[in-house]
Design an enzyme around this catalytic site. Sequence first.
Site, short mmCIF file in Angstrom:
data_model
loop_
_atom_site.label_atom_id
_atom_site.label_comp_id
_atom_site.label_asym_id
_atom_site.label_seq_id
_atom_site.Cartn_x
_atom_site.Cartn_y
_atom_site.Cartn_z
N ASN A 1 -4.91 25.95 13.06
CA ASN A 1 -5.05 26.58 11.75
C ASN A 1 -4.69 28.06 11.79
O ASN A 1 -4.81 28.70 12.84
CB ASN A 1 -6.50 26.43 11.24
CG ASN A 1 -6.87 24.99 10.95
OD1 ASN A 1 -6.16 24.30 10.22
ND2 ASN A 1 -7.98 24.54 11.50
N THR A 2 -4.29 28.57 10.63
CA THR A 2 -4.02 29.99 10.47
C THR A 2 -4.90 30.52 9.36
O THR A 2 -4.93 29.97 8.26
CB THR A 2 -2.54 30.25 10.12
OG1 THR A 2 -1.71 29.69 11.14
CG2 THR A 2 -2.26 31.74 10.00
N GLY B 1 -4.89 35.52 26.40
CA GLY B 1 -4.54 35.11 25.05
C GLY B 1 -5.04 36.09 24.01
O GLY B 1 -6.14 36.65 24.14
N ASP C 1 -6.19 35.57 21.05
CA ASP C 1 -7.43 35.14 20.42
C ASP C 1 -8.64 35.44 21.29
O ASP C 1 -9.70 35.84 20.80
CB ASP C 1 -7.37 33.65 20.09
CG ASP C 1 -7.01 32.78 21.30
OD1 ASP C 1 -6.43 33.29 22.27
OD2 ASP C 1 -7.32 31.57 21.26
N ARG C 2 -8.48 35.29 22.61
CA ARG C 2 -9.60 35.54 23.52
C ARG C 2 -9.94 37.02 23.57
O ARG C 2 -11.12 37.39 23.63
CB ARG C 2 -9.24 35.01 24.91
CG ARG C 2 -8.96 33.51 24.92
CD ARG C 2 -8.38 33.04 26.24
NE ARG C 2 -9.39 33.09 27.31
CZ ARG C 2 -9.09 32.94 28.59
NH1 ARG C 2 -7.83 32.77 28.97
NH2 ARG C 2 -10.06 32.97 29.49
N ASP D 1 -15.33 29.55 22.40
CA ASP D 1 -14.51 29.34 21.21
C ASP D 1 -14.03 27.89 21.21
O ASP D 1 -13.27 27.48 22.07
CB ASP D 1 -13.32 30.30 21.21
CG ASP D 1 -12.58 30.29 19.87
OD1 ASP D 1 -12.80 29.37 19.06
OD2 ASP D 1 -11.77 31.21 19.63
N THR E 1 -17.89 0.29 18.96
CA THR E 1 -16.82 1.13 19.51
C THR E 1 -16.86 2.55 18.96
O THR E 1 -16.77 3.52 19.71
CB THR E 1 -15.45 0.49 19.22
OG1 THR E 1 -15.39 -0.79 19.83
CG2 THR E 1 -14.32 1.36 19.77
#
EC number: 2.7.1.33
Length: 260
Positions: free
Chosen positions: A12-13, A108, A110-111, A130, A185
């Site tokens: 997602n953005t 990264g 995001d990190r 995250d 299942t």
Amino acid sequence: MMLLAIEQGNTNTMFAIHDGQSWIAQWRAATESTRTADEYVVWLSQLMSMQGLGFRSLDACIISSVVPQSLFNLRNLSRRYLNVEPLVIGENARLGVDIRIDKPSEAGADRLVNAVGASMLYKGPLIVIDSGTATTFDIVAADGAFEGGIIAPGINLSMQALHEAAAKLPRIAIQRPGKIVGTDTVGAMQSGVFWGYISLIEGLVSRIKEERGEALTVVATGGVASLFEGATDSIDHFDPDLTIRGLLEIHRRNTHLEIE
């Protein structure tokens, strides 16, 4: 100051607008690496107009992306429709924190943004979890430095892998099952994925704390992190706004540096 913050993950953005005092709008779209700047602006302008906003009111932009092939179009969105050069995490944005890993260039975007966002609100040292396309466990030192972490497949990837690799296993929704041992299942799959990830979190948090020999506060964020709330005592805080808080702080740090 009206800031457009763009945080792009593999799935997602997010587009969010800050008016200098608070976040006034947030929207999410599926990440598509081939989407052009013009396509973004058609979609975004319609959402902005519903809240009485327009591109002319935006005068700053910051971008965090883990999809390199999308950066060209996101950068063009800022240049062409906001008439500003965006701050890009990993390129021209200064984070103001140390990156204490063997190859800092591999961290990264995001990190790193999460590390900044977490250190703004919580006293370190921290473990930041995250839960997105991948599930990451990152260490933020007491002084806010990024000190590495762990990358594991995300819960959605596990669900997808079960469905695609085993002919008789259906595609199912992620949810907390009513009991541990499934009697059909779907129940068995839900238990395996949900409680398997709880065990992953609990096991890795325990091992990180043991290896470091210190008390760490655990903060969880990301698209599916809320699923785990109330299911484990290993997570101290659930914070969905951690990433955009980090983006806002990085923008402020860079703006302050430019003024000086």
